[in-house]
Write a protein that holds these residues in place. Sequence first.
Motif, PDB file in Angstrom:
ATOM      1  N   LEU C  41      -3.217 -22.683  42.018  1.00  0.00           N
ATOM      2  CA  LEU C  41      -1.535 -22.770  42.081  1.00  0.00           C
ATOM      3  C   LEU C  41      -0.742 -22.221  43.609  1.00  0.00           C
ATOM      4  CD1 LEU C  41      -1.587 -20.789  39.064  1.00  0.00           C
ATOM      5  CD2 LEU C  41      -0.094 -22.854  39.401  1.00  0.00           C
ATOM      6  N   ASN C  42      -1.875 -21.672  44.438  1.00  0.00           N
ATOM      7  CA  ASN C  42      -1.310 -20.718  46.133  1.00  0.00           C
ATOM      8  C   ASN C  42      -1.162 -22.050  46.630  1.00  0.00           C
ATOM      9  OD1 ASN C  42      -0.253 -18.971  47.448  1.00  0.00           O
ATOM     10  ND2 ASN C  42      -2.267 -18.725  48.894  1.00  0.00           N
ATOM     11  N   GLY C  45       1.948 -23.756  45.865  1.00  0.00           N
ATOM     12  CA  GLY C  45       3.032 -23.245  45.969  1.00  0.00           C
ATOM     13  C   GLY C  45       3.357 -23.432  47.967  1.00  0.00           C
ATOM     14  N   LEU C  46       1.854 -23.415  48.520  1.00  0.00           N
ATOM     15  CA  LEU C  46       1.643 -23.857  49.901  1.00  0.00           C
ATOM     16  C   LEU C  46       2.809 -25.213  50.507  1.00  0.00           C
ATOM     17  CD1 LEU C  46       1.224 -23.241  52.599  1.00  0.00           C
ATOM     18  CD2 LEU C  46      -1.037 -23.923  52.330  1.00  0.00           C
ATOM     19  N   VAL C  49       6.308 -25.425  50.266  1.00  0.00           N
ATOM     20  CA  VAL C  49       6.673 -24.471  51.272  1.00  0.00           C
ATOM     21  C   VAL C  49       6.996 -25.288  52.471  1.00  0.00           C
ATOM     22  CG1 VAL C  49       6.692 -22.251  52.960  1.00  0.00           C
ATOM     23  CG2 VAL C  49       6.387 -22.540  50.084  1.00  0.00           C
ATOM     24  N   PHE C  64       8.559 -21.796  44.586  1.00  0.00           N
ATOM     25  CA  PHE C  64       6.759 -21.699  45.147  1.00  0.00           C
ATOM     26  C   PHE C  64       6.959 -20.168  44.331  1.00  0.00           C
ATOM     27  CE2 PHE C  64       5.068 -17.699  47.403  1.00  0.00           C
ATOM     28  CZ  PHE C  64       3.801 -18.223  47.508  1.00  0.00           C
TER      29      PHE C  64
END
Lengths: 163, 630, 102
Positions: C41-42, C45-46, C49, C64
Amino acid sequence: MTVVFYLSAAVAIISTVLVITRLHAVHALLYMIISLLAVAIIFYTLGAPFIAALEVIVYAGAIMVLFIFVIMMLNLGHKSVEQERLILRPADWIGPVVLAVVLGAEFFYMVLTGTPQSVTGNPVEPQAVGASLYSTYLLGVELVGMLLLAGLVGAYHLGKKLK
Amino acid sequence: MYSLLWLVPTIPLVSFFLLMLVGARLPKKTIAAFGAGSVGISALLALVISFTFMTSPPPQHAYTQVLWTWIGVGNFSPDIAFHLDALSVVMMLVVTVVGFLIHLYSIEFMREEEGYSRFFAYMNLFVSMMLVLVLGSNLVLLYLGWEGVGLCSYLLIGFWYKDPANGRAARKAFVVTRVGDAAMALGLFLLFTQLGTLNIQAILEKASLQWATGSTYATAAAALLLGGAVGKSAQLPLQTWLPDAMAGPSPVSALIHAATMVTAGVYLIARTNILFTLAPPVQLLVAVVGAATLLISGFSALTQRDIKRVLAYSTISQIGYMFLALGVGAYTAAIFHFMTHAFFKALLFLGAGAIIMSMHHEHDMFKMGGLKDKMPVTFWTFLAGSAALAAVPLISAGFYSKDMILWYAWSSKSGGAVLWLVALIGAFITGLYTFRMVFITFWGETKGHIDKLPGKTIKIPLIVLGALAIIGGFVDMPHTLGHFAPFSEFLHSALPEVNAFELGLGTEVLFQLIAAAAALGGIYLAYQLYLKKAIHSREVSRGAVRGAVYRFFFSGWGFDWLYDWIFVKPFLWIARVNKGDVVDAIYTGIAAVSRGLHNLVRRSQDGKVRVYAAGIALGAIITIAIAVFL
Amino acid sequence: MANIPMEHGLLLAGVLFSIGLTGLLVRRNIIFMLLSIEVMLNAAGLAFVVAGSRWGAPDGQVMFMFILAMAAAEVAVGLALVLQMYQKYKTLDVDSASKMRG
């Protein structure tokens, strides 16, 4: 700043690899926090200071603390490490790694065949984010609110002791 | 008065429902009162209505009572409506009066039997359905009655259902008549698609306007209706069910399988006579079928030992006479013979039933003998019935009706010498087998023991029917005996006159003498063979050739055997081959393939989350690969 | 500020996602599986961004935040399930918790 970006990227990758290879859950969690902090720095270099802060506070802070709570509640000791060693056979790695490598290769292909773009790194101010959040994405915010409520109720219900 | 017409079939129907619902709990007297009483009221009403019809006939000699529209779909809207004309008056009278007498008889006859209320319920339903059949103003309603009486016939043949043989006989009757009924249904479809209506009067009007004589549609329609008629009336080639139908109680044989239901085919042809006039080949076929049947079943009747089977074959034979009359266009003669036949054949069956009951359920004539003095009432009435069946000249009703048929078989423009000759031989044989039965049963030495003598309610119907069997013929005298023919004149308002050659009185007298001689000759031969010599059936069948012929006749000319080989055996063979259901293999194959695929897919559902996740990942990889590389 | 090629940011996200996927598929301990999901998930999100800062738009960051909220809810429910599972089966091994006869 460029150096900082690549350095944190390397830290993020290495620590993430360590997260998934640890046998002890607490060790894995600590590496995970390092990974998240590294990504937070990357966010900062990409000009998203607000998100970098959120990453540290919510991800590395709140969510990881939840994990730690659970691990503490389950009171897993050395026994669980032994068990992990038993169930984590080296042969198990082959299939998933192949899958992941293929997927990664596809990502690489996709990204590298596109026109090169560069990130300016000019920060997008939190005000802009907030304004966008409460105008364009208002509906999304409400949905997320509902999702969180559902998560809250679900966690409360599931967290009850079994009778 | 005519407005009460609807009550005639309705009263027995109401009684049927009553007996069916609460009959089991009623005492036998109440059941009898309902069962016979309802038909009695119905008969009374029928008499009153018929009297009105004769004294002050309605306009055009026909009255139609429309109760309501039965089904309304597009231009197909048959009514529940009753049509009364001279033909249906005669039919209605015979059905209700003979029906009532038989019900009266059954009160005592069936008293000792289980299912007393069931019996009367079915009988009432039968009378009701038969009335619907003869009164229905359209072919759909007629078909309802047609199938209704078929159902009752099935139920009553199998009345003693605990013996599987009776059930088999009932099924045989049902299945064989179904063949004819299917043909009739097709005929109705054809009539409806071509003429756009099923109202009988409208059909007859339209058919003569729309179809030329001998046109394909007229021929097909008439042939299909004939199919239904031969099924119901047990004519060649569907006659095999009637002898077996004797498995039912004697009143049932009397009412359904002699007096009324089996003559429904005669009624149908008489009712739709214009269709048959439009199709000369089919009309000739009717005559041929009738002639062939009367001869074949006459020979079979000669060899039977079971008294009821003799009567059954004689019924087939007499209906053959009616068909012959219909075939040569002598519709009134057919209906006349129908009426007298209803009287004397019901009488004979009831008499046979009385004997059988007294003889402790003994059917074999050769075990009876010498009953003349022990059962006088039965004897004299049976004799009257037999005289009518054998057409004893002048004093019996059967003579007048049969003589009319013989005469028209010769003189009608569609008749001929062959038909007449066959009918004459038939008359001779009829005399022979009838009095063979009488002599064997009533004369000679006593062989059986008589349990009990019939009581009053059995005797009264016998006496009334015996009287009718004698005087019933006087309503229509031949020309040679004075011009007195109210019956034919009455029927001519509904049925066409015979298209006959004018041959003069002298010829007619000659032919009557020949017919009388044939009948009397048959009786005399029976007297010589069975009374003077008193030979046993075993003596007749002695010797290889004679034995073979005897067996051939006894088995009803081997039709059962033939149908067994042509239809039943191949059907059973196919059934055996198809036991595993050949067609079903396709579907079980489909099922097996799906089950195999299911097992294949089921492997993927092992409940391991990681495998599912791997599946998702693989899917993502493939999707991306397709999106990127293609 | 620095000029970083966008591709490198996206590649980093891809690499992290792949590592998370590997962890998800390899580990049988449910806590590690949840951690791997967090990693994935991170990474997602990255990617948002990175793309957002390429265009200097706030939308990537908004996305994000949505992912963050979703991850929080998911972890809350997931960990509650972990507790239930441990109470019931006395193990964190998802394979041994499988009751289907595949």
